[in-house]
Design a protein around this motif. Structure first.
Motif, mmCIF file in Angstrom:
data_model
loop_
_atom_site.group_PDB
_atom_site.id
_atom_site.type_symbol
_atom_site.label_atom_id
_atom_site.label_comp_id
_atom_site.label_asym_id
_atom_site.label_seq_id
_atom_site.Cartn_x
_atom_site.Cartn_y
_atom_site.Cartn_z
ATOM 1 N N VAL A 172 47.029 31.160 41.803
ATOM 2 C CA VAL A 172 46.985 32.152 42.875
ATOM 3 C C VAL A 172 45.600 32.106 43.497
ATOM 4 N N ASP A 173 45.584 31.935 44.813
ATOM 5 C CA ASP A 173 44.363 31.753 45.590
ATOM 6 C C ASP A 173 44.032 33.059 46.309
ATOM 7 N N LEU A 174 42.874 33.622 46.019
ATOM 8 C CA LEU A 174 42.460 34.903 46.573
ATOM 9 C C LEU A 174 41.494 34.677 47.729
ATOM 10 N N GLY A 175 41.952 34.971 48.938
ATOM 11 C CA GLY A 175 41.147 34.737 50.132
ATOM 12 C C GLY A 175 40.332 35.955 50.514
ATOM 13 N N PHE A 176 39.151 35.711 51.061
ATOM 14 C CA PHE A 176 38.257 36.789 51.486
ATOM 15 C C PHE A 176 37.729 36.475 52.881
ATOM 16 N N ASP A 184 33.213 43.452 46.880
ATOM 17 C CA ASP A 184 34.672 43.358 47.038
ATOM 18 C C ASP A 184 35.233 42.243 46.163
ATOM 19 N N VAL A 185 34.571 41.107 46.187
ATOM 20 C CA VAL A 185 35.026 39.948 45.412
ATOM 21 C C VAL A 185 34.987 40.263 43.922
ATOM 22 N N LYS A 186 33.904 40.847 43.470
ATOM 23 C CA LYS A 186 33.788 41.184 42.050
ATOM 24 C C LYS A 186 34.861 42.184 41.621
ATOM 25 N N GLN A 187 35.145 43.139 42.493
ATOM 26 C CA GLN A 187 36.158 44.137 42.148
ATOM 27 C C GLN A 187 37.532 43.506 42.011
ATOM 28 N N VAL A 188 37.885 42.634 42.968
ATOM 29 C CA VAL A 188 39.204 41.998 42.927
ATOM 30 C C VAL A 188 39.344 41.139 41.675
ATOM 31 N N PHE A 189 38.369 40.275 41.418
ATOM 32 C CA PHE A 189 38.466 39.408 40.244
ATOM 33 C C PHE A 189 38.359 40.207 38.955
ATOM 34 N N GLY A 190 37.635 41.325 39.008
ATOM 35 C CA GLY A 190 37.565 42.187 37.832
ATOM 36 C C GLY A 190 38.911 42.792 37.488
ATOM 37 N N GLU A 191 39.668 43.174 38.500
ATOM 38 C CA GLU A 191 40.996 43.747 38.269
ATOM 39 C C GLU A 191 41.963 42.719 37.681
ATOM 40 N N LEU A 192 41.685 41.448 37.915
ATOM 41 C CA LEU A 192 42.600 40.392 37.470
ATOM 42 C C LEU A 192 42.050 39.595 36.292
ATOM 43 N N ALA A 193 40.921 40.009 35.774
ATOM 44 C CA ALA A 193 40.204 39.200 34.783
ATOM 45 C C ALA A 193 41.030 38.887 33.545
ATOM 46 N N ASP A 194 41.916 39.797 33.143
ATOM 47 C CA ASP A 194 42.667 39.583 31.906
ATOM 48 C C ASP A 194 43.982 38.835 32.125
ATOM 49 N N ILE A 195 44.275 38.441 33.356
ATOM 50 C CA ILE A 195 45.469 37.617 33.601
ATOM 51 C C ILE A 195 45.109 36.180 33.267
ATOM 52 N N ASP A 196 45.698 35.649 32.227
ATOM 53 C CA ASP A 196 45.309 34.326 31.738
ATOM 54 C C ASP A 196 46.066 33.216 32.473
ATOM 55 N N ARG A 197 45.918 33.213 33.777
ATOM 56 C CA ARG A 197 46.496 32.165 34.628
ATOM 57 C C ARG A 197 45.419 31.737 35.623
ATOM 58 N N PRO A 198 45.530 30.545 36.191
ATOM 59 C CA PRO A 198 44.480 30.061 37.099
ATOM 60 C C PRO A 198 44.352 30.895 38.367
ATOM 61 N N ARG A 210 29.680 32.821 44.800
ATOM 62 C CA ARG A 210 28.828 33.176 43.657
ATOM 63 C C ARG A 210 29.352 34.432 42.958
ATOM 64 N N ALA A 211 29.834 35.401 43.717
ATOM 65 C CA ALA A 211 30.327 36.659 43.140
ATOM 66 C C ALA A 211 31.600 36.467 42.323
ATOM 67 N N ALA A 212 32.342 35.385 42.598
ATOM 68 C CA ALA A 212 33.623 35.169 41.912
ATOM 69 C C ALA A 212 33.511 34.289 40.677
ATOM 70 N N LEU A 213 32.381 33.649 40.472
ATOM 71 C CA LEU A 213 32.284 32.612 39.436
ATOM 72 C C LEU A 213 32.412 33.134 38.016
ATOM 73 N N PHE A 214 32.286 34.438 37.819
ATOM 74 C CA PHE A 214 32.468 34.966 36.453
ATOM 75 C C PHE A 214 33.919 34.863 35.999
#
Length: 470
Positions: A172-176, A184-198, A210-214
């Motif tokens: 799933v590709d998250l566009g900004f 915004d980027v950190k919040q979105v990826f934070g909400e999805l962090a525990d989904i163990d899919r690419p 840079r904000a999404a690399l975590f």
């Protein structure tokens, strides 16, 4: 193998033509084949010597007792006599069903076998690299990347992401967009962090990358400008990257990404929409010594045509181009369902690898078109009356008028503040009639039409409008 083929007068000639060349006896048991009774079949079997009986797939009665008493297996043939031509050669070679019509049973069995081959092929595939358990490139199945535009504006990003995965997205590709911030980027990826899919981040802005690399497993996209600014950070995070041409060539940018230390690279030669250089852009899909990205979604979104056939054809083109990831989207109403369609198309391409054509694979993307037209015998009647035009004046049912709609995968019929819900139109209609809510025959006919339209709307992912054309 001696086969008994009981049939009706209406289909006798069709059955005889199909049985030509087989050790089969065709016996007419009445006007309609599906009206065959266990008693009649038992009498037929006792008059000859048979190894197997193939009754019409339209028969609804059980012949289990007949089989037990005679010792002769009784299987369901196809529902339509014309399909006997491809069922008869399989008798004795493949298992048939005593309860499911042969055409349905064999189609389901073929689909099951096809999917088992897809799974086995993927299990044994050797990829070029792996992203969070998902094989990329090599001889693995082409992976479906589904885009969510402006992910920071989506009200329930987790629900949408999970829906995309369940529909068949491998990534799933998250566009900004330009208005997105690193927060915004950190919040979105934070909400999805525990989904163990690419998950992929889709932006060329270095600060957003840079904000999404975590959490991001894949970056779309890198070119000469942002590689210089963020390439080494992408490498340190262990993320894969899609590289595109910019002012520099794609080959030059791939080399630049490798010098930055990025190990897992996907080359995107940039597929253009139809009318804007589609055919010309295909020439750029060549060997780049890394997996290829095929942007099919840009073609589908920018052409007003049904997505099903387009996705099948684009997947075939991507397969010939040796692409490893195929991009799709569901941004517009007309492309809803594209993720599921594209996933099925990639499975078809796996099955077509050792064939010259992607047909007769066991699975397909035929939704409205028929692979074989049904050739039923003509209706038998002596007189005909021309239909009269229905009066324009409406006689309202004293029991009340219904509002009909759809909610998700449910048909809803509401009257007097009470609703009946169901997934099949006939169940809803039966419940309404049984509940005493319908008193006029023409009203019952109207309800049947509208409820069936609602079911079709759900089946084909269309909107529904009561009294409107489907």
């Amino acid at each position: 193998m001696r086969i008994l083929l009981p049939t009706g007068a209406a289909t006798a000639e069709t059955v005889r033509r199909a049985a030509a060349g087989f050790d089969a006896e065709v016996v007419v048991t009445g006007k309609i084949a599906s009206f065959l009774t266990p008693h009649a079949l038992r009498n037929l079997i006792t008059k000859g010597t048979y190894d197997v009986v193939l009754v019409s797939g339209m028969c609804t009665v059980s012949f289990e007792r007949v089989e037990h008493e005679t010792g002769v297996p009784v299987y369901r043939g196809p529902r339509h006599a014309a399909d006997l031509v491809w069922v008869l050669p399989l008798v004795g070679k493949v298992p048939l069903s005593r309860t499911v019509p042969a055409d349905d049973f064999l189609a389901a069995k073929n689909a099951e076998d096809a999917m088992a081959r897809v799974t086995a092929t993927e299990d044994g595939a050797e990829p070029e690299f792996v992203i969070r358990g998902t094989k990329i490139g090599g001889n693995s199945r082409m992976k479906v990347l589904a885009e969510i535009m402006d992910a920071h504006r989506v009200e329930d990003i987790r629900a949408l992401t999970e829906r995309y995965f369940s529909a068949g997205a491998d990534i799933v590709d998250l566009g900004f967009g330009f208005d997105a911030t690193p927060e915004d980027v950190k919040q979105v990826f934070g909400e999805l962090a525990d989904i163990d899919r690419p998950l992929a981040v889709d932006t060329q802005d270095p600060t957003l990358i840079r904000a999404a690399l975590f959490r991001a497993d894949l970056v779309l996209s890198l070119q000469e400008k942002n590689i210089t600014l963020v390439g080494k950070e992408v490498a340190r995070a262990g993320a894969a990257a899609v590289v595109v041409p910019g002012e520099k060539t794609l080959m030059a940018n791939i080399a630049r990404a490798r010098r930055a230390g990025i190990c897992c690279i996907v080359a995107d030669p940039l597929l253009q929409p139809a009318g804007s250089g589609l055919v010309t852009s295909l020439a750029h899909f060549k060997k780049y010594n890394c997996p290829l990205f095929f942007g099919a979604g840009n073609v589908t979104e920018l052409l007003d045509a049904d997505s099903i056939g387009m996705n099948a054809l684009l997947a075939g083109m991507a397969q010939e181009a040796d692409a490893s990831i195929i991009f799709t989207s569901e941004h517009s109403d007309k492309t809803r369902g594209s993720i599921r369609e594209m996933h099925r198309a990639t499975e078809m391409m796996v099955l077509a690898r050792d064939r010259p054509y992607a047909k007769d694979l066991g699975i397909d993307l035929l939704v409205l078109k028929e692979k074989r037209r049904r050739r039923e015998p003509p209706l038998d009647y002596e007189t005909a009356v021309a239909a009269k035009r229905m009066p324009d004046e409406i006689t309202y049912d004293p029991k009340g008028n219904f509002r009909i709609g759809i909610e998700g995968d449910q048909i809803v019929a509401e009257v007097h503040g009470k609703a009946v819900k169901g997934s099949r139109w006939q169940d809803v209609l039966y419940t309404l009639i049984e509940g005493g809510h319908v008193s006029l025959l023409d009203h019952a006919g109207y309800l049947g039409r509208e409820l069936y339209k609602a079911e079709l709307a759900i089946r084909y992912g269309r909107s529904f409008e009561q009294d409107g054309e489907f």
